[in-house]
Scaffold this active site. Sequence first.
Site, PDB file in Angstrom:
ATOM      1  N   ARG A  49       0.932  -1.168  -0.132  1.00  0.00           N
ATOM      2  CA  ARG A  49      -0.216   0.097   0.193  1.00  0.00           C
ATOM      3  C   ARG A  49       1.022   1.886  -0.448  1.00  0.00           C
ATOM      4  O   ARG A  49       1.382   1.816   1.120  1.00  0.00           O
ATOM      5  CB  ARG A  49      -1.278  -0.695   1.825  1.00  0.00           C
ATOM      6  CG  ARG A  49      -1.781   1.420   1.315  1.00  0.00           C
ATOM      7  CD  ARG A  49      -2.965   1.392   0.208  1.00  0.00           C
ATOM      8  NE  ARG A  49      -3.699   0.239   0.157  1.00  0.00           N
ATOM      9  CZ  ARG A  49      -4.764  -0.262  -0.636  1.00  0.00           C
ATOM     10  NH1 ARG A  49      -4.296   1.228  -1.610  1.00  0.00           N
ATOM     11  NH2 ARG A  49      -5.952  -0.862  -0.587  1.00  0.00           N
ATOM     12  N   GLN A  67      -8.438  -7.684  -8.374  1.00  0.00           N
ATOM     13  CA  GLN A  67      -7.773  -6.030  -9.228  1.00  0.00           C
ATOM     14  C   GLN A  67      -6.642  -5.814  -9.468  1.00  0.00           C
ATOM     15  O   GLN A  67      -5.925  -6.028  -8.782  1.00  0.00           O
ATOM     16  CB  GLN A  67      -8.799  -5.178  -7.956  1.00  0.00           C
ATOM     17  CG  GLN A  67      -8.833  -3.632  -7.951  1.00  0.00           C
ATOM     18  CD  GLN A  67      -9.946  -2.998  -7.497  1.00  0.00           C
ATOM     19  OE1 GLN A  67     -10.638  -2.892  -8.446  1.00  0.00           O
ATOM     20  NE2 GLN A  67      -9.487  -2.113  -6.736  1.00  0.00           N
ATOM     21  N   ARG A  72       1.343  -6.475  -9.910  1.00  0.00           N
ATOM     22  CA  ARG A  72       1.916  -5.860  -8.376  1.00  0.00           C
ATOM     23  C   ARG A  72       2.051  -7.050  -7.151  1.00  0.00           C
ATOM     24  O   ARG A  72       1.767  -6.220  -6.683  1.00  0.00           O
ATOM     25  CB  ARG A  72       1.239  -4.416  -8.013  1.00  0.00           C
ATOM     26  CG  ARG A  72      -0.936  -5.233  -7.815  1.00  0.00           C
ATOM     27  CD  ARG A  72      -1.607  -4.099  -7.600  1.00  0.00           C
ATOM     28  NE  ARG A  72      -2.572  -4.340  -7.256  1.00  0.00           N
ATOM     29  CZ  ARG A  72      -3.753  -4.107  -6.408  1.00  0.00           C
ATOM     30  NH1 ARG A  72      -3.055  -2.611  -6.104  1.00  0.00           N
ATOM     31  NH2 ARG A  72      -5.027  -4.109  -6.366  1.00  0.00           N
ATOM     32  N   HIS A 143       0.781   2.730 -10.788  1.00  0.00           N
ATOM     33  CA  HIS A 143       0.485   3.954  -9.281  1.00  0.00           C
ATOM     34  C   HIS A 143       0.437   4.460  -8.840  1.00  0.00           C
ATOM     35  O   HIS A 143       0.576   3.949  -7.601  1.00  0.00           O
ATOM     36  CB  HIS A 143      -0.594   1.927  -8.708  1.00  0.00           C
ATOM     37  CG  HIS A 143      -2.244   2.904  -7.944  1.00  0.00           C
ATOM     38  ND1 HIS A 143      -2.141   3.458  -6.544  1.00  0.00           N
ATOM     39  CD2 HIS A 143      -3.302   2.176  -8.250  1.00  0.00           C
ATOM     40  CE1 HIS A 143      -3.140   3.650  -6.850  1.00  0.00           C
ATOM     41  NE2 HIS A 143      -4.060   3.250  -7.291  1.00  0.00           N
ATOM     42  N   GLU A 246      -1.996   9.187 -10.858  1.00  0.00           N
ATOM     43  CA  GLU A 246      -1.513   7.545 -11.343  1.00  0.00           C
ATOM     44  C   GLU A 246      -1.894   7.981 -13.274  1.00  0.00           C
ATOM     45  O   GLU A 246      -2.772   8.354 -13.730  1.00  0.00           O
ATOM     46  CB  GLU A 246      -2.024   7.355 -11.467  1.00  0.00           C
ATOM     47  CG  GLU A 246      -2.437   6.492  -9.979  1.00  0.00           C
ATOM     48  CD  GLU A 246      -4.049   6.376  -9.206  1.00  0.00           C
ATOM     49  OE1 GLU A 246      -4.280   5.227 -10.223  1.00  0.00           O
ATOM     50  OE2 GLU A 246      -4.670   6.140  -7.820  1.00  0.00           O
TER      51      GLU A 246
HETATM   52  O1  TA6 Z   1      -6.304   4.034  -8.830  1.00  0.00           O
HETATM   53  C1  TA6 Z   1      -7.662   4.401  -8.711  1.00  0.00           C
HETATM   54  C2  TA6 Z   1      -8.337   2.968  -8.016  1.00  0.00           C
HETATM   55  O2  TA6 Z   1      -8.323   2.157  -8.869  1.00  0.00           O
HETATM   56  C3  TA6 Z   1      -9.068   3.609  -6.441  1.00  0.00           C
HETATM   57  O3  TA6 Z   1     -10.672   2.908  -6.931  1.00  0.00           O
HETATM   58  C4  TA6 Z   1      -8.681   2.332  -5.594  1.00  0.00           C
HETATM   59  O4  TA6 Z   1      -9.366   1.037  -5.629  1.00  0.00           O
HETATM   60  C5  TA6 Z   1      -7.406   2.668  -5.454  1.00  0.00           C
HETATM   61  O5  TA6 Z   1      -7.587   1.608  -6.996  1.00  0.00           O
HETATM   62  C6  TA6 Z   1      -6.632   1.206  -4.696  1.00  0.00           C
HETATM   63  O6  TA6 Z   1      -6.737  -0.066  -4.821  1.00  0.00           O
HETATM   64  P1  TA6 Z   1      -5.928  -1.297  -4.412  1.00  0.00           P
HETATM   65  O7  TA6 Z   1      -6.809  -2.764  -5.353  1.00  0.00           O
HETATM   66  O8  TA6 Z   1      -4.831  -1.413  -3.841  1.00  0.00           O
HETATM   67  O9  TA6 Z   1      -6.804  -1.026  -3.233  1.00  0.00           O
END
Ligand code: TA6
Length: 273
Positions: A49, A67, A72, A143, A246
């Site tokens: 994070r 996601q 990563r 990111h 980002e």
């Molecule tokens: O980049 C923004 C985003 O897509 C937000 O919607 C939020 O989900 C953030 O990324 C962090 O995502 P993560 O999967 O690292 O918690």
Amino acid sequence: MAVVVVCGDVENRAEVHPHGATLTSWKVDGEEMTFVSRNAVFDGKKAIRGGIPLVFPNFGPWELGPQHGFARTSTWNLVQTPVQGSGNSVAVFELEDSEQTRAIWNYKFKVRYTVSVGDHQLETNLDVTNTGDHQFDFTILLHTYFRLPDIRKTTVDGLKGCMYTDKVHKDRKTESRDLISVAAETDNMYEATSSVHHITHGAGGYTFVVTKRNLPDTVVWNPWEEKARAMSDFGDDEYTKMICVEAGHVASRYVLSPKQTFSGGQIITLKKE
Ligand code: TA6
């Protein structure tokens, strides 16, 4: 224990963790410029994070896998070790397809990630090569979590006139502001932005100048209070000390033919006022 790779020297350096090839520190004149949560997890079980997590082959929710894709949360190989004290120290990491990745996304690829530390400057570049015989498409993004004195005194430019998807309000709009500021949960995906953004910190602070190459889109994210509380790997009060700006190719999927290479990246320059 994972070995963190260090580029640069004591005062001007970057550290990259092999888990996700996540840059977890960039220091300029000894001062930390990236945000990494005090609750960040480094056990390899989830994305770190903070710093610069690498999003590939999918930005956002993905029906095929996790996601933001598997880059990563994969272990990358260090293929070029930085030469310390050489002024412009470079480290190169690679991620290739594996049984694990092909089980999720059945394509052959190699991603090469180059981290270079210069004078008040951090350059990060991604080269994606289709090493197979079948065309594939992907979205990709750096990111980046920027460390701030106070989000409430921060502005970002280079977005005026851009169409953007506001994920919080589930709306598509055109940005009318020269300078955007953040005073609530913000999760905006801006399309075809300026190639240069200035992230300023109010009077007397410093400015991050982000210069993008072949990454036409920019996501601006701050979880604000409620979402910060909901994330176990993010301190409840930390949202005031960070902003994600980002650089990515995320508004449309990039189509890569066999043996072709996509190349994109960003240069962050620190300007002290
Ligand atoms: O980049 C923004 C985003 O897509 C937000 O919607 C939020 O989900 C953030 O990324 C962090 O995502 P993560 O999967 O690292 O918690």
